[in-house]
Each structure stands twice: as C-alpha cells, then as structure tokens.
Design an enzyme around this catalytic site. Sequence first.
Site, mmCIF file in Angstrom:
data_model
loop_
_atom_site.group_PDB
_atom_site.id
_atom_site.type_symbol
_atom_site.label_atom_id
_atom_site.label_comp_id
_atom_site.label_asym_id
_atom_site.label_seq_id
_atom_site.Cartn_x
_atom_site.Cartn_y
_atom_site.Cartn_z
ATOM 1 N N HIS A 430 0.818 -1.213 0.000
ATOM 2 C CA HIS A 430 0.000 0.000 0.000
ATOM 3 C C HIS A 430 0.855 1.267 0.000
ATOM 4 C CE1 HIS A 430 0.539 1.053 4.330
ATOM 5 N NE2 HIS A 430 0.606 -0.249 4.512
ATOM 6 N N CYS A 449 2.725 -4.673 7.020
ATOM 7 C CA CYS A 449 2.466 -4.500 5.591
ATOM 8 C C CYS A 449 3.661 -3.826 4.924
ATOM 9 C CB CYS A 449 1.215 -3.651 5.367
ATOM 10 S SG CYS A 449 -0.327 -4.490 5.779
#
Length: 527
Positions: A430, A449
């Site tokens: 992301h 992440c």
Amino acid sequence: MNKLYFFLVICIFVGCKKDAPKIVPVVKKTAPAIILTDERKVDIDTAFIGTFKSETLKQFYNSSENKTVWGDLKKRTYVLSQLENSEKLGLNPEDYKASRLKKFESKVTKLSDTELATYDILLTYNFEKYLNHLYKGKLDPKKLYRDWDLEEKTFDVNNVLIKAFNKNKLDSIVDNIQSKSHTYKQLLKALEIINSFPDDDVKNIDALSKITLRDTNSALINIKKRLLFWKDMNGRDSLTKIYDQKTFESVKEFQARHGLASDGVIGPGTISALNYSKEKRKQQIIANIERWRWFTTDLAENYFIINIPDYSLNVVENQDTVLTRNIVVGTSKRKTPIITSTLKTVVFNPTWTVPPTILKEDVVPAMKRNRNYLANKNITIYDSAGKVVDPSAWNENKPGNYRYIQSPGFNNSLGLMKILFPNNHSVYLHDTNHRNYFGRNNRSLSSGCVRVENPLELAEHILDNSERYSKEKIDTIIASKKTTSAKITKKYSLYQWYWTAWSEKNQLIFRADIYNLDSDLYAKLRN
C-alpha cells in the site's frame, strides 16, 4: 399398485448405487529398476536397511532387488567427491559422513560382504540426503518460523537418482536439481569470493562518536585495515589517524556495498558493519543459501519480488526488471511475513480498519490520554450494530467491541491505494501517509504490511488498461475519494522474501539482518 411401488423402490436403489463414489485404489509410486553392472555385488539384509528408518532408502533397494549397486568406481568417485566438496555449496561434509565413507573407500577391495553392504547403504543414504538438502534445504522453515508461508517443495529423489544412475549421468544431477535463479547463483559466487579472502585478525573497532572527513581519531588505523582487507581501499596506506580523502572515498564504497547511507560519515552503522569478521560474513552467506533453497525453484513469468532487508521491490516481466521501488517494511516486533502469493486487486481510495495489534498497542493507550485521538485522524468508531459511536461514549474497558474505520484520503494510513493478494496474515502492499519515510536509510518502520513509493505509477503499469486506468483516469478516481476496486487481469506472482547477502560483479553485497535471523539459522544448520 404394489408391483409399481416395488419397481420404483428398485429403481431408486439402483440409482443411488450408481451415484455412490467409486473406490479408487491408491497407486504406490515406485522408482524405476536399477540397472546393475558386472562389478562385485552382494545381497543386503533388509533388516539393516530398516534401521535407517527411511522409506526412500527401502524403495531404492527394492529397485535393485536388495543388492549393492555402487560397484562402479567412477560412480562412487563422483558421489564421494560431491560429499567431500559440499562445503563449496554451503553444506557441511560431515552431515553426509564424508570422512567415514572415505575410509570405506580406501579399503574397498578388502571389505567383507557385510562391510560392503554397509558401505553401499551409507553411500546411498548420504547422497540422497545431500540431494534433498540441495533441492529444498536442510531445515524446514515451517518448523522454525510462524510467519513464513512457503509452499512445501516435494522431491522424488529416488526417481531422479536412479534415472541418472542408469544413464551414467550422475555428474549432471547436482547442477540440474539446484535453483536456477540469479540470486541463488550470486550467493554461491559470494561464498566462492569470501573463501578467497585470507584469515583476518584485525582488532574490533571502538568509536564513540561519528568520524567525518579531516577528523583525527585513533580508531581510523583499524578502520583502514578493515577497508584494505575487504578491498574497498586499494594499494598501500600509511595507516595514520587522519581521515583523509582516499579513506573517505573507500568508506563510501564500503557503505554502498552494505546498504548504508553512502555519505562517508563513519557512524554506528558503518562501525557495526566493519566489525563483522570474515567468518561471520561467511556464515551469513551460508544462511542465505539455505533460505534460497526453501524458496520456489521456478519463478513465474511475471512477478513482484520483495527483498525485505534491502527495502526494495522489483517488478520482473519475461526475466527483465521493468520497475524498481523503495519500500518500508515491518519492524522487528511486527515483522513483514515471508509470503508467496498472486496479486489480485488494486483498491483506490481505500478505507482503513484498525487491526487488533495496532488497536491494543497504539490506539487504546492514545484514546485513554485523548478521546479526540481517533477523530483527529479521521477515524470513525462503530458499534456492533454499525452505528457511529461518539468518542465520549467509547468504553475504554471493552475496546474490542467496536470497529475503527478511517475514511479515504491523502492522509489515510494506507494512502491512496493498496494491492491485495491472498495470505494468512492480513497484509498487503500500500501507499502511506508517511511518504517522507522513503528518504530514510533504515526503513523497518511499518506494522507488517509493505509500503510502496510512488504506488499510483505501479498501479497504472500492472492494470495495463489505457482506457480504464490511464494516469488521467486514475487521477480522476483519486479525486473522487470514492473507494474503487480494479481487478488485476495480468498474472503477477508475489515473492515477499528475505535475504541479506549476495554478490554483484565479483563484489560481496550485504544488508543489515533487521530481523536477526542469520546467526540463529547458521547455528541450527551446523548443529
């Protein structure tokens, strides 16, 4: 009527019988027969084979009707040579009883039948173990790590070995079963390079403060010795305490090889890298070779490959790197997991739901200090019925009873987009609202992440649809602040992996072992 009823019952019974699943016999895979030649061979006691507790070994000798097979000197010599020289591939010869086998070979003509049978079995058992270790590694990552999701590599060692044995092609078997990946080859080259260095005896470097160009510091004597040893500094040096221009340029070269800020400033990171001995670096390379044997042998045609300690993402298409991105990865407490997966969806203007770990460790303590903490971050609290909860009515004793959702926007924690792929860890690629992080040298900063620099260009490339997802169309979607999903139609595999050493152009390359995995792995390999 009774006859009709009886007829219907019979039809139903027969019909059900047809639908019943057929019992398919389990076919036991058998290895091809071993072609025996005229050299001396003796019968082998199957009870002795059983003491090895190896089904593979039992099947191998079933293929020779339980007779010895290694009567050919050329074949034995090849196997013995491979096991004796296994160190060149990062393995330990004594894991394969190389010394004991060599003793058997030295008196092979004088061995009794029982001794010959023992020698034969040991040759087979240890060579098959060696082949298995080359193909899929000595250790099982699933038994070592909870956050490593890699497909188990299966290997029919008997089939491979017997075919090569029968065709007299044992000399090609080792090369054929090893990874063909460029990085794996770079690692083997790195091991060769480091073995060419002499033993080092340079003392540990102690430097309490940063050293900059033109400084005078007694630590520079040992620093220069290390630079000369690793060949970052060429020629001879007077080994003075002065940080001169020649040393400055050598330090920058050393820093670049180690993924450090190449600014010539000698700080704690540079000192730590300089203090690695040749032996520790060799152990690091061997640990990385083992890791690469765990990874898939056949890379996809198109893929994203992430090297977590290098903070890098490369997009590879048809064996050509077409895009490279800096990334931010998880901290040592919230590690980015090792994953092999397939990219599925790009989501523009994503919302962000606060995950349990961040809720517990970050949000709850902050909310207890300031009830407007979430509101200031554009995060809305919802109860179990989906109703908005005012921060003043939030029950700090039962924080798990709520959902916490951040609205889309430039300052969303996921930034302007995310890329989804199936995994068991709820992680994804992301954007980020901390875009200044990409300028840092140490980028182990996320909660697991992977954050990607300039992600919208990456999205445009992989969606590969100039009509629906051109740069202009993507900009329009972003401006709408409406959450929009786009399916990735071109197949990209994702390899989210970990390696801290390799070689490039005959130079050793290292990265900081941010999750402290190398030393422990090497110790287990040599246990």
